[in-house]
Enzyme design. Structure first.
Site, mmCIF file in Angstrom:
data_model
loop_
_atom_site.group_PDB
_atom_site.id
_atom_site.type_symbol
_atom_site.label_atom_id
_atom_site.label_comp_id
_atom_site.label_asym_id
_atom_site.label_seq_id
_atom_site.Cartn_x
_atom_site.Cartn_y
_atom_site.Cartn_z
ATOM 1 N N ASN A 10 36.040 35.478 46.298
ATOM 2 C CA ASN A 10 36.875 34.677 47.201
ATOM 3 C C ASN A 10 36.085 33.719 48.087
ATOM 4 O O ASN A 10 36.670 33.017 48.893
ATOM 5 C CB ASN A 10 37.773 35.581 48.052
ATOM 6 C CG ASN A 10 36.986 36.528 48.936
ATOM 7 O OD1 ASN A 10 35.801 36.742 48.712
ATOM 8 N ND2 ASN A 10 37.641 37.109 49.919
ATOM 9 N N CYS A 11 34.776 33.651 47.941
ATOM 10 C CA CYS A 11 33.948 32.707 48.696
ATOM 11 C C CYS A 11 34.145 31.302 48.124
ATOM 12 O O CYS A 11 34.044 31.097 46.910
ATOM 13 C CB CYS A 11 32.481 33.134 48.604
ATOM 14 S SG CYS A 11 31.313 31.912 49.235
ATOM 15 N N ASP A 12 34.425 30.330 48.981
ATOM 16 C CA ASP A 12 34.663 28.964 48.520
ATOM 17 C C ASP A 12 33.467 28.383 47.767
ATOM 18 O O ASP A 12 33.641 27.702 46.761
ATOM 19 C CB ASP A 12 35.028 28.048 49.692
ATOM 20 C CG ASP A 12 36.424 28.316 50.234
ATOM 21 O OD1 ASP A 12 37.242 28.918 49.509
ATOM 22 O OD2 ASP A 12 36.694 27.926 51.387
#
Length: 115
Positions: A10-12
């Site tokens: 979920n890290c951009d």
């Protein structure tokens, strides 16, 4: 070429990196942060890139540390913190046959991964 991408889904920045790899047809293994990283691997990354580069000081996990935990940081203390809380490892980290990449900077990735 053997490529392993270390990060969290979920890290951009990890998302951008994965999109770039997928868009360029680069096969890679995704190593999820919760699977952990060995002390030996973390020490190798710090030796290659410098612990100051590997430690994610901008992240919430590091910022929430008490001041005494942040004081007097050196490589040994930084590695201990990152092993205890892997969210303090900057991401993504990519191991490839030619070395390591940290973060996502498209020109560096294109040069290193030849796409």
């Amino acid at each position: 070429m053997s490529i392993t991408l270390y990060g969290i889904p979920n890290c951009d920045t990890v998302k951008k990196a994965r999109t770039w790899l997928d868009g360029h047809g680069v096969d890679y293994a995704f190593h999820y942060k919760k699977s952990g990283v060995t002390a030996a691997k973390l020490k190798a990354w710090c030796k290659a890139l410098g612990w100051e580069t590997v430690l994610n000081r901008a992240g919430t996990t590091f910022r929430k540390l008490p001041d005494d935990a942040k004081a007097g940081l050196d490589q040994a203390k930084a590695i201990a913190l990152m092993l205890e809380q892997p969210s303090m490892i900057k991401r993504p980290i990519v191991e490839h046959d030619g070395g390591l990449l940290i973060g996502f900077k498209q020109p560096e990735w294109e040069a290193a991964l030849g796409k």
